[in-house]
Scaffold this active site. Sequence first.
Site, PDB file in Angstrom:
ATOM      1  N   GLU A 176       1.578 -11.717   5.680  1.00  8.32           N
ATOM      2  CA  GLU A 176       0.547 -11.077   6.505  1.00  8.32           C
ATOM      3  C   GLU A 176       1.009 -11.214   7.953  1.00  8.32           C
ATOM      4  O   GLU A 176       0.824 -12.252   8.583  1.00  8.32           O
ATOM      5  CB  GLU A 176      -0.814 -11.753   6.292  1.00  8.32           C
ATOM      6  CG  GLU A 176      -1.364 -11.638   4.877  1.00  8.32           C
ATOM      7  CD  GLU A 176      -1.992 -10.270   4.601  1.00  8.32           C
ATOM      8  OE1 GLU A 176      -1.801  -9.346   5.423  1.00  8.32           O
ATOM      9  OE2 GLU A 176      -2.678 -10.138   3.566  1.00  8.32           O
ATOM     10  N   GLU A 184      -2.588   0.558   7.849  1.00 10.13           N
ATOM     11  CA  GLU A 184      -1.726  -0.576   7.512  1.00 10.13           C
ATOM     12  C   GLU A 184      -0.457  -0.108   6.800  1.00 10.13           C
ATOM     13  O   GLU A 184       0.637  -0.627   7.047  1.00 10.13           O
ATOM     14  CB  GLU A 184      -2.476  -1.566   6.625  1.00 10.13           C
ATOM     15  CG  GLU A 184      -1.627  -2.753   6.195  1.00 10.13           C
ATOM     16  CD  GLU A 184      -2.249  -3.549   5.061  1.00 10.13           C
ATOM     17  OE1 GLU A 184      -1.535  -4.406   4.493  1.00 10.13           O
ATOM     18  OE2 GLU A 184      -3.422  -3.314   4.724  1.00 10.13           O
ATOM     19  N   HIS A 202       2.709  -6.992   4.605  1.00 13.29           N
ATOM     20  CA  HIS A 202       1.344  -6.502   4.791  1.00 13.29           C
ATOM     21  C   HIS A 202       0.849  -6.780   6.204  1.00 13.29           C
ATOM     22  O   HIS A 202       1.439  -7.556   6.952  1.00 13.29           O
ATOM     23  CB  HIS A 202       0.392  -7.190   3.805  1.00 13.29           C
ATOM     24  CG  HIS A 202       0.504  -6.687   2.403  1.00 13.29           C
ATOM     25  ND1 HIS A 202      -0.407  -5.825   1.852  1.00 13.29           N
ATOM     26  CD2 HIS A 202       1.440  -6.917   1.447  1.00 13.29           C
ATOM     27  CE1 HIS A 202      -0.060  -5.553   0.603  1.00 13.29           C
ATOM     28  NE2 HIS A 202       1.070  -6.197   0.338  1.00 13.29           N
ATOM     29  N   HIS A 216       0.835  -1.211   0.000  1.00 11.62           N
ATOM     30  CA  HIS A 216       0.000   0.000   0.000  1.00 11.62           C
ATOM     31  C   HIS A 216       0.871   1.262   0.000  1.00 11.62           C
ATOM     32  O   HIS A 216       1.980   1.252  -0.493  1.00 11.62           O
ATOM     33  CB  HIS A 216      -0.977  -0.022   1.172  1.00 11.62           C
ATOM     34  CG  HIS A 216      -1.838  -1.256   1.186  1.00 11.62           C
ATOM     35  ND1 HIS A 216      -2.873  -1.448   0.309  1.00 11.62           N
ATOM     36  CD2 HIS A 216      -1.783  -2.382   1.956  1.00 11.62           C
ATOM     37  CE1 HIS A 216      -3.443  -2.618   0.532  1.00 11.62           C
ATOM     38  NE2 HIS A 216      -2.788  -3.215   1.526  1.00 11.62           N
TER      39      HIS A 216
END
Length: 483
Positions: free
Chosen positions: A446, A330, A384, A315
Amino acid sequence: MKKLGFLMFLVVFLLAFPKVGDASSGSAKIFLDGEQLNLTSGVKVANVNNNILIPIRVVSENLGFKVDWEKSSQSVTVQNSNTTVKMVVGSNTAEIDGSQVSMNITPVLNGQTTLVPLRFVSSQMGMDVKWDNQMKAVFLSSSESMTDPGEATPSEPDPEVPGTPTDPNVPSVPGTPGTLATVDGISFSEDRLMISTSASVTPSVFKLSGPDRIVVDLPNTAFSESFGYEHTLNTQNSGELNVTGYPEVSQIRYALFSDSPSTVRVVINLTTAKNYTVSTENAGLIFVDLNATDSEPAPPIGSSGKKVVVIDAGHGGGQPGALSVTGKYEKTMNLSIAKKVEALLKNEKSIDVVMTRSDDSTMSLSDRTKLANNLKSDIFVSIHGNSNTSSTPNGTETYYTRETSIELANIIHKHLVKATGLKDRKVKPGNLHVTRETKMPAVLLEIGFLSNSSDESQLFNEDFQNRVAQGIVDGIKEYLKVQ
Protein backbone atom coordinates in the site's frame (compact mmCIF):
# COMPACT_ATOMS: atom_id res chain seq x y z
CA MET A 1 -12.45 -7.15 -20.94
CA LYS A 2 -14.51 -4.11 -20.09
CA LYS A 3 -17.01 -4.33 -17.26
CA LEU A 4 -19.96 -2.12 -16.32
CA GLY A 5 -18.85 1.13 -14.75
CA PHE A 6 -20.57 2.99 -11.93
CA LEU A 7 -24.39 3.04 -12.29
CA MET A 8 -27.03 4.99 -10.41
CA PHE A 9 -29.22 2.85 -8.20
CA LEU A 10 -32.38 3.59 -10.15
CA VAL A 11 -30.80 2.37 -13.38
CA VAL A 12 -29.51 -0.79 -11.72
CA PHE A 13 -32.90 -1.52 -10.17
CA LEU A 14 -34.75 -1.11 -13.46
CA LEU A 15 -32.24 -3.29 -15.29
CA ALA A 16 -32.25 -5.95 -12.61
CA PHE A 17 -36.00 -6.35 -12.24
CA PRO A 18 -37.74 -5.22 -15.45
CA LYS A 19 -39.43 -8.48 -16.32
CA VAL A 20 -39.65 -12.13 -15.31
CA GLY A 21 -36.99 -13.36 -17.75
CA ASP A 22 -34.24 -11.18 -16.29
CA ALA A 23 -34.49 -12.17 -12.64
CA SER A 24 -35.48 -15.65 -11.59
CA SER A 25 -35.98 -16.15 -7.86
CA GLY A 26 -35.15 -19.44 -6.26
CA SER A 27 -33.71 -20.86 -9.50
CA ALA A 28 -30.23 -21.56 -8.14
CA LYS A 29 -29.06 -24.03 -5.50
CA ILE A 30 -26.26 -23.33 -3.06
CA PHE A 31 -23.82 -25.99 -1.81
CA LEU A 32 -21.40 -25.38 1.06
CA ASP A 33 -18.49 -27.85 1.26
CA GLY A 34 -20.53 -30.34 -0.79
CA GLU A 35 -23.73 -30.09 1.26
CA GLN A 36 -26.77 -28.30 -0.15
CA LEU A 37 -28.01 -25.45 2.03
CA ASN A 38 -31.56 -25.93 3.21
CA LEU A 39 -32.87 -22.39 3.19
CA THR A 40 -35.51 -21.23 5.62
CA SER A 41 -39.03 -21.35 4.23
CA GLY A 42 -39.80 -18.27 2.18
CA VAL A 43 -36.13 -17.41 1.63
CA LYS A 44 -35.16 -17.43 -2.03
CA VAL A 45 -32.07 -16.54 -4.03
CA ALA A 46 -32.19 -14.55 -7.27
CA ASN A 47 -30.31 -14.88 -10.54
CA VAL A 48 -29.98 -11.33 -11.90
CA ASN A 49 -28.20 -11.06 -15.25
CA ASN A 50 -26.18 -14.20 -14.39
CA ASN A 51 -25.26 -12.87 -10.94
CA ILE A 52 -26.50 -14.80 -7.91
CA LEU A 53 -27.96 -12.50 -5.22
CA ILE A 54 -28.90 -13.80 -1.79
CA PRO A 55 -30.88 -12.26 1.09
CA ILE A 56 -28.70 -11.07 3.97
CA ARG A 57 -30.61 -13.58 6.10
CA VAL A 58 -28.87 -16.39 4.19
CA VAL A 59 -25.47 -14.83 4.91
CA SER A 60 -26.07 -14.90 8.66
CA GLU A 61 -28.12 -18.10 9.02
CA ASN A 62 -26.42 -20.36 6.49
CA LEU A 63 -22.91 -19.00 5.93
CA GLY A 64 -22.32 -18.11 9.56
CA PHE A 65 -21.11 -14.54 9.14
CA LYS A 66 -22.12 -11.64 11.36
CA VAL A 67 -24.44 -9.28 9.48
CA ASP A 68 -25.53 -5.75 10.41
CA TRP A 69 -28.17 -3.79 8.46
CA GLU A 70 -28.36 -0.01 8.82
CA LYS A 71 -31.68 1.17 7.52
CA SER A 72 -30.87 4.90 7.43
CA SER A 73 -27.85 4.49 5.13
CA GLN A 74 -29.13 1.28 3.50
CA SER A 75 -25.78 -0.35 4.21
CA VAL A 76 -24.92 -3.97 4.97
CA THR A 77 -21.84 -4.94 6.98
CA VAL A 78 -20.66 -8.57 6.86
CA GLN A 79 -17.91 -9.77 9.22
CA ASN A 80 -15.95 -12.85 10.06
CA SER A 81 -12.86 -13.17 12.24
CA ASN A 82 -10.58 -11.77 9.54
CA THR A 83 -12.52 -9.52 7.18
CA THR A 84 -15.16 -6.79 7.27
CA VAL A 85 -17.14 -6.08 4.10
CA LYS A 86 -19.44 -3.05 3.92
CA MET A 87 -21.83 -2.59 0.99
CA VAL A 88 -24.48 0.02 0.24
CA VAL A 89 -27.68 -0.60 -1.71
CA GLY A 90 -27.27 0.78 -5.23
CA SER A 91 -23.50 1.37 -4.96
CA ASN A 92 -20.90 -0.48 -7.03
CA THR A 93 -18.23 0.36 -4.45
CA ALA A 94 -17.74 -1.81 -1.39
CA GLU A 95 -15.40 -1.27 1.54
CA ILE A 96 -13.09 -4.16 2.46
CA ASP A 97 -11.30 -3.60 5.76
CA GLY A 98 -11.37 0.14 5.06
CA SER A 99 -10.23 -0.07 1.43
CA GLN A 100 -12.61 0.57 -1.47
CA VAL A 101 -13.15 -2.00 -4.22
CA SER A 102 -15.58 -2.27 -7.11
CA MET A 103 -18.38 -4.80 -7.58
CA ASN A 104 -19.85 -5.78 -10.92
CA ILE A 105 -23.39 -5.76 -9.50
CA THR A 106 -24.84 -3.73 -6.65
CA PRO A 107 -26.82 -4.90 -3.63
CA VAL A 108 -30.53 -4.27 -4.18
CA LEU A 109 -33.59 -3.75 -2.03
CA ASN A 110 -36.44 -6.02 -3.16
CA GLY A 111 -39.46 -5.17 -1.05
CA GLN A 112 -38.40 -5.69 2.56
CA THR A 113 -35.48 -7.93 1.60
CA THR A 114 -31.93 -6.79 0.92
CA LEU A 115 -30.07 -8.92 -1.63
CA VAL A 116 -26.27 -9.01 -1.82
CA PRO A 117 -23.99 -10.64 -4.45
CA LEU A 118 -23.07 -14.13 -3.27
CA ARG A 119 -19.82 -14.43 -5.23
CA PHE A 120 -18.43 -11.13 -4.00
CA VAL A 121 -19.27 -11.67 -0.33
CA SER A 122 -18.10 -15.29 -0.24
CA SER A 123 -14.81 -14.72 -2.05
CA GLN A 124 -13.95 -11.75 0.18
CA MET A 125 -14.55 -13.97 3.21
CA GLY A 126 -11.97 -16.45 1.97
CA MET A 127 -14.29 -18.94 0.29
CA ASP A 128 -13.75 -20.53 -3.10
CA VAL A 129 -16.79 -19.93 -5.36
CA LYS A 130 -17.68 -21.94 -8.46
CA TRP A 131 -20.77 -22.07 -10.68
CA ASP A 132 -22.15 -25.17 -12.37
CA ASN A 133 -24.15 -24.11 -15.39
CA GLN A 134 -25.74 -27.50 -15.96
CA MET A 135 -27.00 -27.87 -12.39
CA LYS A 136 -27.66 -24.14 -11.99
CA ALA A 137 -25.88 -24.32 -8.66
CA VAL A 138 -23.29 -22.38 -6.71
CA PHE A 139 -20.59 -24.38 -4.93
CA LEU A 140 -18.87 -22.74 -1.96
CA SER A 141 -15.75 -24.18 -0.37
CA SER A 142 -14.62 -22.90 3.00
CA SER A 143 -10.92 -22.32 3.67
CA GLU A 144 -10.66 -25.61 5.55
CA SER A 145 -11.84 -27.68 2.58
CA MET A 146 -10.56 -25.54 -0.27
CA THR A 147 -8.54 -27.15 -3.05
CA ASP A 148 -5.49 -25.50 -4.51
CA PRO A 149 -6.21 -22.41 -6.66
CA GLY A 150 -7.27 -23.39 -10.14
CA GLU A 151 -8.16 -26.97 -9.27
CA ALA A 152 -11.68 -28.14 -9.98
CA THR A 153 -13.78 -29.18 -7.00
CA PRO A 154 -14.33 -32.94 -7.46
CA SER A 155 -18.01 -32.76 -6.56
CA GLU A 156 -18.77 -30.24 -9.30
CA PRO A 157 -19.64 -31.48 -12.80
CA ASP A 158 -18.09 -29.40 -15.55
CA PRO A 159 -20.59 -27.11 -17.31
CA GLU A 160 -21.59 -27.82 -20.90
CA VAL A 161 -22.21 -24.51 -22.56
CA PRO A 162 -23.84 -24.40 -26.01
CA GLY A 163 -22.30 -22.05 -28.54
CA THR A 164 -22.08 -21.01 -32.16
CA PRO A 165 -19.15 -20.55 -34.55
CA THR A 166 -17.84 -17.02 -35.08
CA ASP A 167 -15.47 -17.59 -37.98
CA PRO A 168 -16.89 -19.93 -40.65
CA ASN A 169 -13.69 -19.68 -42.71
CA VAL A 170 -11.80 -21.72 -40.12
CA PRO A 171 -12.43 -25.48 -39.98
CA SER A 172 -13.58 -27.18 -36.80
CA VAL A 173 -10.94 -28.86 -34.68
CA PRO A 174 -11.24 -32.57 -33.88
CA GLY A 175 -11.33 -33.62 -30.27
CA THR A 176 -12.14 -36.49 -28.00
CA PRO A 177 -15.43 -36.17 -26.12
CA GLY A 178 -15.10 -36.31 -22.36
CA THR A 179 -14.92 -34.14 -19.28
CA LEU A 180 -14.62 -30.49 -20.21
CA ALA A 181 -11.88 -28.23 -18.97
CA THR A 182 -12.92 -24.63 -18.46
CA VAL A 183 -11.33 -21.48 -19.84
CA ASP A 184 -11.04 -19.19 -16.82
CA GLY A 185 -9.26 -16.15 -18.23
CA ILE A 186 -7.59 -14.55 -21.24
CA SER A 187 -5.06 -11.72 -21.20
CA PHE A 188 -2.54 -10.15 -23.58
CA SER A 189 0.66 -8.34 -22.63
CA GLU A 190 4.25 -8.13 -23.84
CA ASP A 191 3.05 -9.44 -27.24
CA ARG A 192 2.05 -12.63 -25.50
CA LEU A 193 -1.41 -14.18 -25.27
CA MET A 194 -2.08 -16.04 -22.03
CA ILE A 195 -5.02 -18.42 -21.62
CA SER A 196 -5.81 -19.78 -18.18
CA THR A 197 -7.60 -23.14 -17.99
CA SER A 198 -8.86 -25.35 -15.16
CA ALA A 199 -6.81 -28.32 -16.38
CA SER A 200 -4.06 -29.13 -18.86
CA VAL A 201 -5.24 -28.53 -22.45
CA THR A 202 -3.36 -29.25 -25.68
CA PRO A 203 -4.22 -26.41 -28.07
CA SER A 204 -4.32 -26.53 -31.85
CA VAL A 205 -2.62 -23.35 -33.11
CA PHE A 206 -2.27 -22.32 -36.75
CA LYS A 207 -1.95 -19.27 -39.01
CA LEU A 208 -4.35 -17.98 -41.65
CA SER A 209 -4.09 -15.16 -44.16
CA GLY A 210 -6.50 -12.74 -45.79
CA PRO A 211 -6.51 -11.19 -43.22
CA ASP A 212 -3.50 -12.41 -41.25
CA ARG A 213 -4.50 -14.08 -38.01
CA ILE A 214 -3.43 -16.73 -35.53
CA VAL A 215 -6.10 -19.20 -34.43
CA VAL A 216 -5.97 -21.02 -31.10
CA ASP A 217 -8.44 -23.89 -30.69
CA LEU A 218 -8.93 -25.47 -27.26
CA PRO A 219 -10.64 -28.85 -27.67
CA ASN A 220 -12.97 -30.18 -24.98
CA THR A 221 -13.27 -26.82 -23.25
CA ALA A 222 -16.00 -24.35 -22.36
CA PHE A 223 -16.01 -20.95 -20.69
CA SER A 224 -16.19 -21.10 -16.91
CA GLU A 225 -18.91 -19.22 -15.08
CA SER A 226 -16.27 -16.90 -13.63
CA PHE A 227 -15.07 -16.01 -17.14
CA GLY A 228 -18.29 -14.13 -17.77
CA TYR A 229 -17.76 -12.08 -14.63
CA GLU A 230 -14.35 -10.85 -15.72
CA HIS A 231 -14.68 -10.67 -19.53
CA THR A 232 -17.24 -9.58 -22.06
CA LEU A 233 -19.31 -12.61 -23.09
CA ASN A 234 -22.52 -12.10 -25.05
CA THR A 235 -25.52 -14.37 -25.49
CA GLN A 236 -23.74 -16.11 -28.40
CA ASN A 237 -20.86 -17.02 -26.03
CA SER A 238 -18.40 -14.76 -27.83
CA GLY A 239 -16.57 -11.56 -27.06
CA GLU A 240 -13.51 -9.43 -27.67
CA LEU A 241 -10.42 -8.64 -25.61
CA ASN A 242 -9.58 -4.95 -25.31
CA VAL A 243 -5.99 -4.59 -26.56
CA THR A 244 -4.14 -1.28 -26.97
CA GLY A 245 -0.53 -0.37 -27.56
CA TYR A 246 0.24 -3.26 -29.91
CA PRO A 247 0.17 -1.96 -33.51
CA GLU A 248 0.60 -5.42 -35.04
CA VAL A 249 -2.47 -6.79 -33.21
CA SER A 250 -5.74 -5.30 -34.44
CA GLN A 251 -8.16 -7.45 -32.47
CA ILE A 252 -8.44 -10.52 -30.26
CA ARG A 253 -11.71 -12.45 -30.41
CA TYR A 254 -12.88 -15.47 -28.46
CA ALA A 255 -15.94 -17.69 -28.72
CA LEU A 256 -17.37 -21.08 -28.03
CA PHE A 257 -16.77 -22.16 -31.61
CA SER A 258 -18.25 -25.63 -31.50
CA ASP A 259 -20.32 -27.75 -29.16
CA SER A 260 -19.49 -31.08 -30.79
CA PRO A 261 -16.93 -31.36 -29.33
CA SER A 262 -17.15 -28.28 -27.13
CA THR A 263 -14.33 -26.04 -28.34
CA VAL A 264 -13.27 -22.55 -27.32
CA ARG A 265 -11.55 -20.59 -30.07
CA VAL A 266 -9.33 -17.52 -29.68
CA VAL A 267 -8.37 -15.57 -32.80
CA ILE A 268 -5.58 -12.98 -32.88
CA ASN A 269 -6.21 -10.61 -35.81
CA LEU A 270 -2.94 -9.13 -37.10
CA THR A 271 -2.00 -6.14 -39.22
CA THR A 272 0.93 -8.13 -40.62
CA ALA A 273 2.02 -11.75 -40.63
CA LYS A 274 3.74 -12.82 -37.40
CA ASN A 275 5.53 -15.93 -36.21
CA TYR A 276 4.79 -17.38 -32.81
CA THR A 277 5.77 -20.01 -30.29
CA VAL A 278 3.39 -21.96 -28.06
CA SER A 279 4.16 -22.99 -24.49
CA THR A 280 2.10 -25.34 -22.33
CA GLU A 281 4.84 -26.25 -19.88
CA ASN A 282 2.82 -24.91 -16.95
CA ALA A 283 -0.35 -26.96 -16.45
CA GLY A 284 -3.36 -24.69 -16.71
CA LEU A 285 -1.55 -21.95 -18.64
CA ILE A 286 -1.14 -21.61 -22.39
CA PHE A 287 1.19 -18.96 -23.85
CA VAL A 288 1.17 -17.91 -27.50
CA ASP A 289 4.22 -15.68 -27.85
CA LEU A 290 4.37 -13.31 -30.83
CA ASN A 291 7.96 -12.30 -30.04
CA ALA A 292 9.28 -15.35 -31.86
CA THR A 293 11.46 -15.18 -34.97
CA ASP A 294 12.36 -17.90 -37.45
CA SER A 295 15.84 -18.25 -35.99
CA GLU A 296 15.31 -17.48 -32.31
CA PRO A 297 12.16 -18.66 -30.54
CA ALA A 298 11.36 -16.91 -27.30
CA PRO A 299 12.92 -18.76 -24.32
CA PRO A 300 10.50 -20.11 -21.70
CA ILE A 301 9.96 -18.04 -18.59
CA GLY A 302 12.38 -18.95 -15.82
CA SER A 303 14.83 -20.69 -18.13
CA SER A 304 18.56 -20.81 -17.44
CA GLY A 305 18.00 -20.59 -13.70
CA LYS A 306 16.51 -17.09 -13.78
CA LYS A 307 14.40 -15.94 -10.85
CA VAL A 308 10.74 -15.39 -11.79
CA VAL A 309 9.10 -12.28 -10.34
CA VAL A 310 5.39 -11.62 -10.85
CA ILE A 311 4.40 -7.96 -10.55
CA ASP A 312 0.70 -7.39 -9.94
CA ALA A 313 -0.83 -3.99 -10.74
CA GLY A 314 -3.88 -4.04 -8.49
CA HIS A 315 -7.42 -3.60 -9.87
CA GLY A 316 -7.89 -2.58 -13.53
CA GLY A 317 -10.63 -2.36 -16.15
CA GLY A 318 -14.06 -2.44 -14.54
CA GLN A 319 -12.46 -2.66 -11.08
CA PRO A 320 -10.96 0.83 -10.66
CA GLY A 321 -10.16 0.48 -6.97
CA ALA A 322 -10.22 3.54 -4.75
CA LEU A 323 -10.98 7.04 -6.00
CA SER A 324 -8.48 9.70 -4.91
CA VAL A 325 -9.43 13.04 -3.35
CA THR A 326 -8.96 14.72 -6.76
CA GLY A 327 -10.91 12.07 -8.68
CA LYS A 328 -8.07 9.87 -9.96
CA TYR A 329 -8.36 6.08 -10.07
CA GLU A 330 -6.19 3.79 -7.99
CA LYS A 331 -5.87 1.36 -10.92
CA THR A 332 -4.05 4.06 -12.94
CA MET A 333 -1.43 4.66 -10.27
CA ASN A 334 -0.96 0.94 -9.65
CA LEU A 335 -0.29 0.23 -13.32
CA SER A 336 2.03 3.20 -13.76
CA ILE A 337 4.26 2.12 -10.87
CA ALA A 338 4.09 -1.55 -11.87
CA LYS A 339 5.27 -0.79 -15.41
CA LYS A 340 8.18 1.24 -14.02
CA VAL A 341 9.13 -1.73 -11.84
CA GLU A 342 8.87 -4.00 -14.87
CA ALA A 343 11.17 -1.76 -16.93
CA LEU A 344 13.81 -1.78 -14.21
CA LEU A 345 13.62 -5.55 -13.69
CA LYS A 346 14.04 -6.15 -17.42
CA ASN A 347 17.56 -4.76 -17.03
CA GLU A 348 18.39 -7.55 -14.58
CA LYS A 349 19.95 -10.49 -16.43
CA SER A 350 19.13 -12.98 -13.67
CA ILE A 351 15.42 -12.09 -13.39
CA ASP A 352 12.40 -12.88 -15.56
CA VAL A 353 9.57 -10.46 -14.85
CA VAL A 354 5.91 -11.23 -15.61
CA MET A 355 3.07 -8.74 -15.28
CA THR A 356 -0.44 -9.85 -14.30
CA ARG A 357 -1.71 -6.99 -16.46
CA SER A 358 0.06 -4.47 -18.70
CA ASP A 359 -2.97 -2.40 -19.65
CA ASP A 360 -6.34 -1.31 -18.30
CA SER A 361 -7.83 -4.77 -18.28
CA THR A 362 -9.90 -6.63 -15.70
CA MET A 363 -8.29 -9.65 -14.10
CA SER A 364 -9.76 -11.68 -11.28
CA LEU A 365 -7.86 -12.28 -8.05
CA SER A 366 -7.85 -16.02 -8.72
CA ASP A 367 -6.34 -15.51 -12.20
CA ARG A 368 -3.56 -13.38 -10.69
CA THR A 369 -2.62 -16.03 -8.14
CA LYS A 370 -3.05 -18.86 -10.62
CA LEU A 371 -0.60 -17.16 -13.01
CA ALA A 372 2.04 -16.91 -10.29
CA ASN A 373 1.46 -20.43 -9.00
CA ASN A 374 1.54 -22.08 -12.42
CA LEU A 375 4.72 -20.21 -13.33
CA LYS A 376 6.25 -21.38 -10.04
CA SER A 377 7.23 -17.79 -9.47
CA ASP A 378 9.90 -17.06 -6.86
CA ILE A 379 8.04 -14.04 -5.48
CA PHE A 380 4.78 -12.15 -6.02
CA VAL A 381 4.47 -8.38 -5.47
CA SER A 382 1.08 -6.64 -5.64
CA ILE A 383 1.01 -2.84 -5.92
CA HIS A 384 -1.89 -0.83 -4.50
CA GLY A 385 -2.97 2.55 -3.18
CA ASN A 386 -4.68 2.82 0.19
CA SER A 387 -7.92 4.60 1.09
CA ASN A 388 -10.02 5.32 4.16
CA THR A 389 -13.10 7.48 3.74
CA SER A 390 -13.93 7.68 7.45
CA SER A 391 -10.73 9.57 8.36
CA THR A 392 -7.55 10.81 6.70
CA PRO A 393 -4.71 8.44 7.67
CA ASN A 394 -1.48 8.64 5.72
CA GLY A 395 1.63 6.61 5.07
CA THR A 396 3.03 3.41 3.59
CA GLU A 397 2.31 -0.12 4.77
CA THR A 398 3.06 -3.64 3.56
CA TYR A 399 0.89 -6.74 4.01
CA TYR A 400 1.70 -10.44 4.06
CA THR A 401 -0.33 -13.54 5.01
CA ARG A 402 1.98 -16.53 5.41
CA GLU A 403 5.10 -16.78 7.58
CA THR A 404 7.19 -17.60 4.53
CA SER A 405 6.44 -14.08 3.26
CA ILE A 406 7.62 -12.14 6.34
CA GLU A 407 11.24 -11.77 5.22
CA LEU A 408 10.21 -10.51 1.78
CA ALA A 409 7.74 -8.09 3.37
CA ASN A 410 10.33 -6.67 5.77
CA ILE A 411 13.00 -6.20 3.11
CA ILE A 412 10.78 -4.56 0.49
CA HIS A 413 9.05 -2.39 3.09
CA LYS A 414 12.42 -1.08 4.31
CA HIS A 415 13.29 0.13 0.80
CA LEU A 416 9.73 1.29 0.05
CA VAL A 417 9.42 3.54 3.11
CA LYS A 418 12.79 5.11 2.33
CA ALA A 419 11.65 5.75 -1.26
CA THR A 420 8.25 7.25 -0.43
CA GLY A 421 9.36 9.38 2.52
CA LEU A 422 5.84 8.92 3.89
CA LYS A 423 4.84 7.83 7.38
CA ASP A 424 5.96 4.29 8.19
CA ARG A 425 2.79 2.30 8.95
CA LYS A 426 4.85 -0.89 9.34
CA VAL A 427 4.58 -4.43 8.02
CA LYS A 428 1.27 -6.08 8.90
CA PRO A 429 -0.36 -9.50 8.57
CA GLY A 430 -3.53 -9.56 6.46
CA ASN A 431 -5.93 -12.17 5.08
CA LEU A 432 -5.75 -10.97 1.47
CA HIS A 433 -6.52 -13.26 -1.47
CA VAL A 434 -3.36 -12.56 -3.47
CA THR A 435 -1.06 -13.04 -0.49
CA ARG A 436 -3.02 -16.00 0.88
CA GLU A 437 -3.57 -18.11 -2.24
CA THR A 438 -0.11 -17.70 -3.77
CA LYS A 439 2.34 -20.51 -3.04
CA MET A 440 5.48 -18.39 -3.00
CA PRO A 441 6.52 -15.45 -0.80
CA ALA A 442 3.97 -12.74 -1.59
CA VAL A 443 3.35 -9.19 -0.42
CA LEU A 444 0.83 -6.44 -1.06
CA LEU A 445 2.23 -2.92 -1.00
CA GLU A 446 0.00 0.00 0.00
CA ILE A 447 2.14 2.84 -1.34
CA GLY A 448 0.14 5.66 0.24
CA PHE A 449 -3.39 6.91 0.89
CA LEU A 450 -5.34 8.25 -2.06
CA SER A 451 -7.87 9.56 0.46
CA ASN A 452 -5.22 11.78 2.07
CA SER A 453 -4.55 14.99 0.15
CA SER A 454 -0.87 15.12 1.18
CA ASP A 455 -0.16 11.53 0.14
CA GLU A 456 -2.24 11.85 -3.01
CA SER A 457 -0.34 14.89 -4.22
CA GLN A 458 2.73 12.67 -4.54
CA LEU A 459 1.26 9.33 -5.61
CA PHE A 460 0.64 10.45 -9.21
CA ASN A 461 3.93 12.37 -9.45
CA GLU A 462 6.36 10.91 -12.01
CA ASP A 463 9.52 11.44 -9.92
CA PHE A 464 7.83 9.96 -6.86
CA GLN A 465 6.72 6.89 -8.82
CA ASN A 466 10.23 6.42 -10.21
CA ARG A 467 11.65 6.46 -6.66
CA VAL A 468 9.01 3.99 -5.50
CA ALA A 469 9.71 1.66 -8.43
CA GLN A 470 13.44 1.75 -7.71
CA GLY A 471 12.80 1.05 -4.03
CA ILE A 472 10.65 -1.97 -4.86
CA VAL A 473 13.31 -3.30 -7.25
CA ASP A 474 16.06 -2.75 -4.66
CA GLY A 475 14.02 -4.76 -2.18
CA ILE A 476 13.39 -7.55 -4.68
CA LYS A 477 17.08 -7.77 -5.56
CA GLU A 478 18.15 -7.84 -1.91
CA TYR A 479 15.67 -10.59 -1.11
CA LEU A 480 16.63 -12.69 -4.15
CA LYS A 481 20.33 -12.00 -3.50
CA VAL A 482 21.02 -10.89 -7.06
CA GLN A 483 23.51 -8.21 -8.07
